[in-house]
Every structure is written in C-alpha cells, then in structure tokens.
Design an enzyme around this catalytic site. Sequence first.
Site, PDB file in Angstrom:
ATOM      1  N   GLU A 106      94.387  83.119  50.272  1.00 13.26           N
ATOM      2  CA  GLU A 106      93.821  81.911  50.884  1.00 13.26           C
ATOM      3  C   GLU A 106      94.403  80.670  50.229  1.00 13.26           C
ATOM      4  O   GLU A 106      94.719  80.684  49.036  1.00 13.26           O
ATOM      5  CB  GLU A 106      92.296  81.893  50.694  1.00 13.26           C
ATOM      6  CG  GLU A 106      91.515  82.572  51.801  1.00 13.26           C
ATOM      7  CD  GLU A 106      91.378  81.704  53.052  1.00 13.26           C
ATOM      8  OE1 GLU A 106      92.156  80.732  53.201  1.00 13.26           O
ATOM      9  OE2 GLU A 106      90.504  81.985  53.863  1.00 13.26           O
ATOM     10  N   ASP A 107      94.486  79.594  50.998  1.00 10.33           N
ATOM     11  CA  ASP A 107      94.867  78.308  50.422  1.00 10.33           C
ATOM     12  C   ASP A 107      93.682  77.707  49.672  1.00 10.33           C
ATOM     13  O   ASP A 107      93.800  77.220  48.562  1.00 10.33           O
ATOM     14  CB  ASP A 107      95.368  77.343  51.507  1.00 10.33           C
ATOM     15  CG  ASP A 107      94.410  77.245  52.707  1.00 10.33           C
ATOM     16  OD1 ASP A 107      93.428  78.021  52.772  1.00 10.33           O
ATOM     17  OD2 ASP A 107      94.641  76.392  53.576  1.00 10.33           O
ATOM     18  N   ARG A 156     104.918  68.979  49.035  1.00 11.57           N
ATOM     19  CA  ARG A 156     105.014  69.983  47.970  1.00 11.57           C
ATOM     20  C   ARG A 156     103.974  69.769  46.873  1.00 11.57           C
ATOM     21  O   ARG A 156     103.894  70.536  45.934  1.00 11.57           O
ATOM     22  CB  ARG A 156     106.425  70.000  47.391  1.00 11.57           C
ATOM     23  CG  ARG A 156     106.944  68.656  46.965  1.00 11.57           C
ATOM     24  CD  ARG A 156     108.384  68.734  46.500  1.00 11.57           C
ATOM     25  NE  ARG A 156     109.310  68.999  47.612  1.00 11.57           N
ATOM     26  CZ  ARG A 156     110.536  69.473  47.440  1.00 11.57           C
ATOM     27  NH1 ARG A 156     110.977  69.741  46.234  1.00 11.57           N
ATOM     28  NH2 ARG A 156     111.321  69.663  48.472  1.00 11.57           N
ATOM     29  N   THR A 164      84.986  81.810  56.025  1.00 15.73           N
ATOM     30  CA  THR A 164      86.218  82.455  56.496  1.00 15.73           C
ATOM     31  C   THR A 164      86.432  83.773  55.767  1.00 15.73           C
ATOM     32  O   THR A 164      86.688  84.800  56.391  1.00 15.73           O
ATOM     33  CB  THR A 164      87.426  81.520  56.241  1.00 15.73           C
ATOM     34  OG1 THR A 164      87.129  80.241  56.780  1.00 15.73           O
ATOM     35  CG2 THR A 164      88.689  82.056  56.877  1.00 15.73           C
ATOM     36  N   LEU A 165      86.294  83.717  54.464  1.00 17.85           N
ATOM     37  CA  LEU A 165      86.499  84.921  53.660  1.00 17.85           C
ATOM     38  C   LEU A 165      85.512  86.013  54.005  1.00 17.85           C
ATOM     39  O   LEU A 165      85.860  87.184  54.104  1.00 17.85           O
ATOM     40  CB  LEU A 165      86.319  84.586  52.191  1.00 17.85           C
ATOM     41  CG  LEU A 165      87.559  84.221  51.420  1.00 17.85           C
ATOM     42  CD1 LEU A 165      87.222  84.113  49.960  1.00 17.85           C
ATOM     43  CD2 LEU A 165      88.638  85.262  51.650  1.00 17.85           C
ATOM     44  N   ASP A 168      86.115  77.162  50.633  1.00 19.47           N
ATOM     45  CA  ASP A 168      85.146  76.060  50.634  1.00 19.47           C
ATOM     46  C   ASP A 168      83.737  76.647  50.749  1.00 19.47           C
ATOM     47  O   ASP A 168      83.075  76.911  49.749  1.00 19.47           O
ATOM     48  CB  ASP A 168      85.494  75.132  51.803  1.00 19.47           C
ATOM     49  CG  ASP A 168      84.573  73.936  51.912  1.00 19.47           C
ATOM     50  OD1 ASP A 168      83.678  73.800  51.067  1.00 19.47           O
ATOM     51  OD2 ASP A 168      84.732  73.131  52.844  1.00 19.47           O
ATOM     52  N   LYS A 206      86.665  75.362  46.028  1.00 22.59           N
ATOM     53  CA  LYS A 206      85.770  74.199  46.016  1.00 22.59           C
ATOM     54  C   LYS A 206      84.417  74.549  45.407  1.00 22.59           C
ATOM     55  O   LYS A 206      84.041  75.714  45.322  1.00 22.59           O
ATOM     56  CB  LYS A 206      85.564  73.695  47.448  1.00 22.59           C
ATOM     57  CG  LYS A 206      86.700  72.838  47.971  1.00 22.59           C
ATOM     58  CD  LYS A 206      86.247  72.119  49.235  1.00 22.59           C
ATOM     59  CE  LYS A 206      87.396  71.395  49.867  1.00 22.59           C
ATOM     60  NZ  LYS A 206      86.994  70.744  51.138  1.00 22.59           N
TER      61      LYS A 206
END
Length: 189
Positions: free
Chosen positions: A99-100, A168, A107-108, A103, A131
């Site tokens: 994952e990026d 980046r 989603t997870l 929060d 987060k």
Amino acid sequence: MKIKGIEFIEFISEREIQEKIAELATQINEAYAGKTPVFLPVLNGSFMFAADLLKHITIPCRVSFVKISSYEGMISTGQLKTVIGLEESLFKQDVLVVEDIVDTGLTLEKIVSGLTGLGVNSVEVITLLRKKPAREKKVNVRFAGFDIEDEFVLGYGLDYDGLGRNYRQLFKAVGHDGPPPATGNPQSF
Ligand code: IMP
C-alpha cells in the site's frame, strides 16, 4: 506548490523515501528468506513505491496488481470498488499487500478479508505511509515506512483528484486541520 487551489509543501524528501525503502526491503528479504512471496501492489497510489521497493528485493518473488478506489477528492467516500481483480491463483501463497498509505484501514480490510478467503498461506501488509487513524484502530500492518498525522499528502504516487502522482518526494496540504475540504476550485495545476 498549488494544486486545485490547495497549497502543498514538501515534507518527506526523495532521499528520506529511498533510505526508508532500502530499510523496508532488508526487513522483507530477511522475513521471507526461503519463501517466494507474491507482492500485491494496490493501484494506483502504490505504483512508485512498489517499483522502488522491488528493486531492492533479492529473494525470488512474484508481482500481481489489484486496483481499488475509496477516495473522491480528499475525503474518503467509504465506498470501495474493485476495479482490477486478481489474475493468478494465490492458493497457499505468502502474500504481501503493498500500500502507499493506510488511513482508515477500510481498503486493507476489504483486500485482506478477500485474500484470506482464497486459501492463502499468509497475508501481510507493507505500507509506505501510515496515518494516525490506522494506528489508533491498530490496523494490522507488518511493515510501515513513515507514521504521519491525519493530514492530506500527495506525491510519490499519491494524488489529489488525479494530480500530483508524478513527484519523487512527498508533499502535505497546508492550512488544514485534519483532511482538507472535499473539493478544491478547478484551478490550474
Ligand atoms: P483507507 O481505506 O482510508 O485506509 O485509504 C487508503 C487509500 O486512500 C490509499 O490507498 C490512498 O489511495 C487513499 N488515501 C488515503 N489518504 C490519502 C492521502 O492523504 N493522500 C492521497 N490519497 C490518500
């Protein structure tokens, strides 16, 4: 830098990100020694992180992408939609969800419960950013890069309304307590 009327400032540099990724990769190479894990990067946000992370992975591994969206603008809609599903069998595999950012963990939760039903050998999670709500809810993340506050960030794969993924380094929104408003003015980038 201004995106859609919201001011963003840099808060994690390219160098810090790359150093952290090398550390995370070392942990994974050690933890999965003797195994052949399947990396499951969650699109779109984790494409840059996954690419850089995988360059440091020295054990044999596979990579397969999934795509799920839970955000419109800057506020989570709470509605999760799988766009691209799994293309190969994960039965008895050691799966590492990439994952990026975690929060709320919604989603997870959806991904991990779906994977568990597929008869995998193990499921673990690696995220570049975690987060505060995820820490408070004790969302199960085995490898976490940076712990951040409840603030909106972009860059390094993460976006605001589709913009900003190409940087980046990581930026955060300024002038907001907690998540910024759901939509900015449609101003120029
Ligand atoms: P969660 O389901 O609330 O944990 O949200 C996870 C997903 O929401 C991430 O994979 C991101 O795509 C998106 N997201 C959460 N916070 C941010 C942010 O600060 N910037 C950009 N995207 C975010």
